[in-house]
Design an enzyme around this catalytic site. Structure first.
Site, short mmCIF file in Angstrom:
data_model
loop_
_atom_site.label_atom_id
_atom_site.label_comp_id
_atom_site.label_asym_id
_atom_site.label_seq_id
_atom_site.Cartn_x
_atom_site.Cartn_y
_atom_site.Cartn_z
N LYS A 138 -0.93 -9.94 3.17
CA LYS A 138 -0.11 -9.02 4.32
C LYS A 138 -1.05 -8.03 4.98
O LYS A 138 -1.35 -7.53 4.57
CB LYS A 138 1.26 -8.47 3.30
CG LYS A 138 1.72 -8.12 4.94
CD LYS A 138 3.95 -7.00 4.03
CE LYS A 138 3.23 -5.89 3.95
NZ LYS A 138 2.69 -4.80 5.11
N ASP A 154 -1.72 -6.07 -0.68
CA ASP A 154 -1.09 -5.37 0.69
C ASP A 154 -2.89 -5.04 1.13
O ASP A 154 -3.03 -4.46 0.42
CB ASP A 154 -0.07 -4.90 0.76
CG ASP A 154 0.67 -4.36 1.99
OD1 ASP A 154 0.22 -4.81 3.32
OD2 ASP A 154 0.96 -2.89 2.11
N ASP A 196 0.64 -1.12 -0.08
CA ASP A 196 0.07 0.40 0.33
C ASP A 196 0.87 1.19 0.24
O ASP A 196 0.36 2.28 0.24
CB ASP A 196 -1.18 0.06 1.47
CG ASP A 196 -0.21 0.10 2.36
OD1 ASP A 196 1.02 -0.03 2.76
OD2 ASP A 196 -1.26 -0.08 3.63
N GLU A 215 9.62 -4.32 10.65
CA GLU A 215 9.90 -3.18 10.14
C GLU A 215 10.66 -2.05 11.29
O GLU A 215 9.77 -2.12 11.78
CB GLU A 215 8.82 -2.63 9.09
CG GLU A 215 9.11 -0.77 8.65
CD GLU A 215 8.58 -0.75 7.84
OE1 GLU A 215 7.01 -1.08 7.59
OE2 GLU A 215 8.04 0.01 7.70
O1 KIV Z 1 3.41 -0.95 1.87
C1 KIV Z 1 4.50 -1.57 1.86
O2 KIV Z 1 5.39 -1.42 1.18
C2 KIV Z 1 4.82 -2.22 3.07
C3 KIV Z 1 6.46 -1.86 3.33
C4 KIV Z 1 6.86 -0.91 3.92
C5 KIV Z 1 6.54 -3.25 4.25
O3 KIV Z 1 4.20 -2.14 3.57
#
Ligand code: KIV
Length: 282
Positions: A115, A85, A46, A184
């Protein structure tokens, strides 16, 4: 062409000590480059909110935007493990909403896993999504969607007390059934402890090299995103500079009359020019 990896490969890589390489991608051409470069995994993060749409953060990103970008990335990287995500408010309200939205990623965009951010507080969401047969990657430490509550984009787990809370989150994610974990912006000592304690593969973004693999945001790695650069980023090229210089050169050529040249033109078929000019005189 390399065979698409599965979670079994990622577990085998943890056991053998082979590092998993993943990057974000948001569009078709970048996904093609990632697959050609041999990335093991792609995250359609995201972070597209900032890297593609120019938002200040990830909070405004919608499910529909995530799905559209996942579809494009799948077309560009048909043989790569792709992770969708879950954006802010796509899983926070209930287990049912979480399962429904996670399912959209698989049904509409053919991703391999989803995720979501959070540890203890999202354990029931993870459990519900895993029970629906969807592969889940947890994400703990600095979780950008809740950076306001964390007091900004700050590293997490830097005191013994905070580190114990990060470990508690990691254990909760594994206990809830997630198959992999992303950590992270936490100290390498803490990430190493988590990697050695958990049986699932643990990946780092800004959490040192002792994890089972590394993730970076592609726009940071190629020097495209310019608003800020986190400490953990290594820039491998300067796309912003390369593209800006190319655009400047183009303007110079157009303004100076050296573009286009003859080789860039579609000339009329032989003999047609004369006919055309006499036709125009009538
Ligand atoms: O959205 C994304 O790219 C992420 C990373 C910061 C891990 O969640």
């Amino acid at each position: 062409m390399a065979k698409k990896k599965s979670i079994i490969d990622f577990y085998n890589m943890k056991a053998s000590g082979d590092k998993v390489c993943w990057l974000t991608s948001y569009d078709f051409p970048t996904a093609q480059f990632a697959e050609a470069a041999g990335l093991d995994m792609i995250l359609v993060g995201d972070s597209l909110g900032m890297c593609v749409y120019g938002y200040k953060g990830t909070v405004p990103v919608t499910m529909d935007q995530c799905i559209v970008h996942c579809e494009a990335v799948r077309r560009g990287a048909p043989n790569t493990f792709i992770v969708g995500d879950m954006p802010f408010m796509s899983y926070q309200t209930s287990d049912e909403a979480a399962v429904e939205n996670a399912g959209r990623f698989l049904k509409e965009a053919d991703v391999d896993a989803i995720k979501l951010e959070g540890g203890v507080r999202v354990a029931s969401r993870i459990k519900a999504i895993v029970e629906a047969g969807i592969v889940v990657i947890g994400h703990i430490g600095l979780t950008p969607q809740s950076s306001g509550a964390l007091g900004g984009h700050k590293a997490q787990g830097r005191t013994a007390k905070d580190a114990a809370m990060v470990v508690e989150d990691a254990l909760a994610v594994q206990e809830a059934g997630a198959q992999m974990l992303l950590v992270e912006a936490v100290p390498p000592e803490v990430a190493q402890y988590i990697t050695e304690t958990l049986t699932i593969p643990v990946f780092s973004i800004g959490a040192g090299k002792e994890c089972d693999g590394q993730l970076l945001i592609v726009s940071d790695l190629i020097g495209q995103f310019q608003a800020f650069t986190p400490k953990f980023v290594k820039k491998y090229c300067d796309v912003a500079g390369i593209v800006t210089d190319a655009m400047k050169a183009y303007c110079k050529d157009v303004r100076g009359g050296s573009f286009p040249e003859d080789q860039h033109c579609y000339h009329m078929i032989e003999g047609e020019k004369e006919k055309f000019l006499s036709e125009m005189k009538k």
